[in-house]
Write a protein that holds these residues in place. Structure first.
Motif, PDB file in Angstrom:
ATOM      1  N   PRO A 248       2.383  -5.936  16.978  1.00  0.00           N
ATOM      2  CA  PRO A 248       1.845  -4.569  17.060  1.00  0.00           C
ATOM      3  C   PRO A 248       0.496  -4.332  17.813  1.00  0.00           C
ATOM      4  N   GLY A 249       0.162  -3.107  18.350  1.00  0.00           N
ATOM      5  CA  GLY A 249      -1.041  -3.084  18.739  1.00  0.00           C
ATOM      6  C   GLY A 249      -2.326  -2.918  17.632  1.00  0.00           C
ATOM      7  N   PRO A 250      -3.347  -3.217  17.874  1.00  0.00           N
ATOM      8  CA  PRO A 250      -4.329  -3.072  16.799  1.00  0.00           C
ATOM      9  C   PRO A 250      -4.437  -1.793  16.314  1.00  0.00           C
ATOM     10  N   MET A 251      -4.198  -0.614  16.967  1.00  0.00           N
ATOM     11  CA  MET A 251      -4.324   0.722  16.623  1.00  0.00           C
ATOM     12  C   MET A 251      -3.153   0.903  15.539  1.00  0.00           C
ATOM     13  N   GLU A 252      -2.106   0.526  15.649  1.00  0.00           N
ATOM     14  CA  GLU A 252      -0.719   0.863  15.297  1.00  0.00           C
ATOM     15  C   GLU A 252      -1.048   0.026  13.761  1.00  0.00           C
ATOM     16  N   ALA A 253      -1.585  -1.328  13.855  1.00  0.00           N
ATOM     17  CA  ALA A 253      -1.844  -1.971  12.745  1.00  0.00           C
ATOM     18  C   ALA A 253      -2.746  -1.358  11.626  1.00  0.00           C
ATOM     19  N   TRP A 254      -3.738  -0.619  12.394  1.00  0.00           N
ATOM     20  CA  TRP A 254      -4.766  -0.029  11.458  1.00  0.00           C
ATOM     21  C   TRP A 254      -4.344   1.167  10.999  1.00  0.00           C
ATOM     22  N   LEU A 255      -3.696   1.895  11.448  1.00  0.00           N
ATOM     23  CA  LEU A 255      -2.845   3.097  11.106  1.00  0.00           C
ATOM     24  C   LEU A 255      -2.049   2.907  10.067  1.00  0.00           C
ATOM     25  N   ALA A 256      -1.251   1.879  10.016  1.00  0.00           N
ATOM     26  CA  ALA A 256      -0.407   1.380   9.037  1.00  0.00           C
ATOM     27  C   ALA A 256      -1.068   0.862   7.813  1.00  0.00           C
ATOM     28  N   HIS A 257      -2.086   0.355   7.964  1.00  0.00           N
ATOM     29  CA  HIS A 257      -2.825  -0.111   6.761  1.00  0.00           C
ATOM     30  C   HIS A 257      -3.553   1.113   6.041  1.00  0.00           C
ATOM     31  N   ARG A 258      -4.046   1.908   6.763  1.00  0.00           N
ATOM     32  CA  ARG A 258      -4.513   3.228   6.396  1.00  0.00           C
ATOM     33  C   ARG A 258      -3.728   4.127   5.553  1.00  0.00           C
ATOM     34  N   SER A 259      -2.328   4.115   6.134  1.00  0.00           N
ATOM     35  CA  SER A 259      -1.159   4.672   5.512  1.00  0.00           C
ATOM     36  C   SER A 259      -0.706   4.232   4.221  1.00  0.00           C
ATOM     37  N   ILE A 260      -0.704   2.898   4.097  1.00  0.00           N
ATOM     38  CA  ILE A 260      -0.212   2.198   2.909  1.00  0.00           C
ATOM     39  C   ILE A 260      -1.192   2.532   1.758  1.00  0.00           C
ATOM     40  N   SER A 261      -2.385   3.021   1.923  1.00  0.00           N
ATOM     41  CA  SER A 261      -3.151   3.402   0.702  1.00  0.00           C
ATOM     42  C   SER A 261      -2.720   4.709   0.118  1.00  0.00           C
ATOM     43  N   THR A 262      -1.947   5.384   0.756  1.00  0.00           N
ATOM     44  CA  THR A 262      -1.241   6.586   0.073  1.00  0.00           C
ATOM     45  C   THR A 262       0.279   6.399  -0.173  1.00  0.00           C
ATOM     46  N   LEU A 263       0.576   5.190  -0.084  1.00  0.00           N
ATOM     47  CA  LEU A 263       2.054   4.717  -0.295  1.00  0.00           C
ATOM     48  C   LEU A 263       2.511   5.448  -1.723  1.00  0.00           C
ATOM     49  N   GLN A 264       1.963   5.070  -2.919  1.00  0.00           N
ATOM     50  CA  GLN A 264       2.506   5.301  -4.013  1.00  0.00           C
ATOM     51  C   GLN A 264       2.382   6.933  -4.205  1.00  0.00           C
ATOM     52  N   LEU A 265       1.387   7.522  -3.673  1.00  0.00           N
ATOM     53  CA  LEU A 265       1.493   8.899  -3.803  1.00  0.00           C
ATOM     54  C   LEU A 265       2.674   9.448  -3.069  1.00  0.00           C
ATOM     55  N   ARG A 266       2.883   9.369  -1.774  1.00  0.00           N
ATOM     56  CA  ARG A 266       3.717   9.624  -1.052  1.00  0.00           C
ATOM     57  C   ARG A 266       5.424   9.318  -1.785  1.00  0.00           C
ATOM     58  N   VAL A 267       5.488   8.052  -2.077  1.00  0.00           N
ATOM     59  CA  VAL A 267       6.804   7.513  -2.440  1.00  0.00           C
ATOM     60  C   VAL A 267       7.077   8.340  -3.625  1.00  0.00           C
ATOM     61  N   ASP A 268       6.249   8.358  -4.671  1.00  0.00           N
ATOM     62  CA  ASP A 268       6.576   9.076  -5.808  1.00  0.00           C
ATOM     63  C   ASP A 268       6.729  10.540  -5.566  1.00  0.00           C
ATOM     64  N   ARG A 269       6.152  11.295  -4.773  1.00  0.00           N
ATOM     65  CA  ARG A 269       6.333  12.522  -4.576  1.00  0.00           C
ATOM     66  C   ARG A 269       7.695  12.740  -3.848  1.00  0.00           C
ATOM     67  N   GLN A 270       7.862  12.108  -2.735  1.00  0.00           N
ATOM     68  CA  GLN A 270       9.236  12.249  -2.010  1.00  0.00           C
ATOM     69  C   GLN A 270      10.456  11.903  -2.703  1.00  0.00           C
ATOM     70  N   ASN A 271      10.115  10.792  -3.432  1.00  0.00           N
ATOM     71  CA  ASN A 271      11.360  10.195  -4.085  1.00  0.00           C
ATOM     72  C   ASN A 271      11.701  11.111  -5.356  1.00  0.00           C
ATOM     73  N   ALA A 272      10.660  11.738  -5.964  1.00  0.00           N
ATOM     74  CA  ALA A 272      11.082  12.802  -7.022  1.00  0.00           C
ATOM     75  C   ALA A 272      11.860  13.839  -6.598  1.00  0.00           C
ATOM     76  N   THR A 273      11.126  14.430  -5.226  1.00  0.00           N
ATOM     77  CA  THR A 273      12.011  15.316  -4.865  1.00  0.00           C
ATOM     78  C   THR A 273      13.442  15.224  -4.238  1.00  0.00           C
ATOM     79  N   ALA A 274      13.354  13.878  -3.754  1.00  0.00           N
ATOM     80  CA  ALA A 274      14.824  13.620  -3.412  1.00  0.00           C
ATOM     81  C   ALA A 274      15.820  13.812  -4.325  1.00  0.00           C
ATOM     82  N   LEU A 275      15.443  13.328  -5.451  1.00  0.00           N
ATOM     83  CA  LEU A 275      16.070  13.361  -6.707  1.00  0.00           C
ATOM     84  C   LEU A 275      16.553  15.200  -7.128  1.00  0.00           C
TER      85      LEU A 275
END
Ligand code: PLP
Length: 389
Positions: A248-275
């Motif tokens: 991975p490029g360093p920019m992609e790796a950094w963006l990915a890491h930044r995004s992981i900080s909201t993983l639980q928020l996104r997953v809980d919101r998206q998965n609850a809506t999916a149900l």
């Protein structure tokens, strides 16, 4: 929090007693250092100063990069919390990660078992493996059909939940059977994310995923990773990354890491809506073959609820015809007609347009985003009405 170098010891995100949100926001962060950012920026370097003997950690940019190191720690803390024996390696894409496991672990004459209903690039991998003299057997994801073809296998590959059919297999049972026959087990954890399922805890040797999907969640990064617990096997995966250079490029790796900080928020919101979306679609007469492992009456629910902590953001279903499905997609306002899944903006596609999946012409794979659930359900129901003949 300590404002000088060192902190109070132990990586902050590695506290296994903390909740998923806490662990996600702190995952992989280095100890705080005065005047340094919380998450160090991407390190753009093809090479590093290296006088004398060429020893690591950072020598050449294809082998290692400090931005990867932080990301690898973050993913490792979520995939294999508290496990000192686990190692994570990041790749340029999910396919690079999958290829790294298959091509580093298998030799001519080996037997591999792959799903016949998994991600549509698997048949391409199958053909490539066969040109190298590796025998490939296939089995559907659900129903334990893998057991009948495991004898003599070196590696069992499972994708659970599967894309796009959302079938689920019993990871523990298959791992037990595979290990009894001396076979390694790799699980594609893309749909579940590490907050939904931890394959290493279920006994698997590798958890492999496309980080392009819900892990990073914004539809702007391609990424893959392998988490494994066998040092020798992971050394071979690392060697493969060096040989193939699918980094991975360093920019992609950094963006990915930044995004992981909201993983639980996104997953809980998206998965609850999916149900909620699945429950709304279940009421519609034109919808058949509805699948969402979180639905109580889904054929996968029982096994999914034993091994998954969250059920994902993808819902699949079939409309009566190709034309109806196209009209439905066209009528949606909040859902982009696009491939991939897991992003904060909902997407859907008629999967049959690619030609690679054994699905009916009207089969839709819907990835539920972070929109307000009421808005999304209303948009889907309105599009169903408008697309009627
Ligand atoms: C289950 C699964 N595994 C692997 C991949 C490949 O990932 P990538 O597109 O990041 O190479 C995909 C892509 O859609 C996928 O759905």
């Amino acid at each position: 929090m300590n404002d000088s170098a060192g902190g109070d010891g132990g990586a902050p995100g590695a506290d296994t007693s903390a909740g998923d949100g806490t662990r996600a926001v702190r995952a992989g962060l280095p100890e705080p250092v005065k005047h340094e950012p919380t998450l160090p920026g991407p390190v753009f370097a093809a090479h590093f100063h290296l006088p004398g003997d060429p020893t690591g950690p950072y020598t050449y940019g294809r082998d290692e990069n400090p931005t990867w190191t932080h990301l690898e720690r973050a993913i490792g803390e979520l995939e294999a919390p508290g496990r000192d024996d686990a190692e994570t390696l990041v790749f340029a894409s999910g396919m690079a990660a999958i290829s790294a496991v298959l091509f580093s672990q298998l030799r001519a004459g080996d037997v591999a078992v792959l799903p016949d209903d998994g991600y549509q690039a698997l048949p391409l991998l199958r053909a490539q493996l066969e040109t190298y003299g590796i025998e490939v057997r296939t089995a559907p994801t659900g129903g334990d059909a893998q057991l009948a073809v495991l004898d003599g296998a070196r590696l069992l590959w499972i994708e659970t939940p599967s894309n796009p059919g959302l079938d689920v297999c019993d990871v523990r049972r298959l791992v037990e059977a595979a290990h009894a026959r001396g076979a390694l087990v790799a699980v594609d954890n893309t749909l579940a994310t590490p907050l939904g399922q931890r394959p290493l805890e279920l006994g698997a040797d590798f958890s492999v995923a496309s980080g392009t999907k819900q892990l990073t969640g914004h539809g702007d990064v391609l990424l893959g990773y392998v988490t494994g617990r066998d040092a020798e096997a992971m050394a071979a995966v690392r060697r493969w990354r060096k040989i193939a250079g699918a980094i991975p490029g360093p920019m992609e790796a950094w963006l990915a890491h930044r995004s992981i900080s909201t993983l639980q928020l996104r997953v809980d919101r998206q998965n609850a809506t999916a149900l909620k979306v699945a429950e709304a679609l279940r009421e519609r007469p034109e919808v058949t073959g509805l699948r969402y492992p979180g639905l109580r009456d889904d054929p996968s629910h029982e096994v999914a609820s034993r091994q998954m902590r969250r059920y994902g953001c993808v819902v699949s279903f079939t409309l009566p015809s190709r034309a109806r499905a196209d009209r439905f997609l066209d009528a949606l306002r909040l859902v982009d007609d696009a491939t991939s899944f897991g992003g904060v903006r909902s997407t859907a596609e008629r999967r049959g347009r690619w030609g690679g999946d054994a699905v009916p012409e009207g089969f839709i794979r819907l990835s539920v985003g972070a929109e307000d659930p009421e808005d999304l359900v209303a948009d889907l129901l309105r599009a169903l009405e408008r697309s009627a003949d």
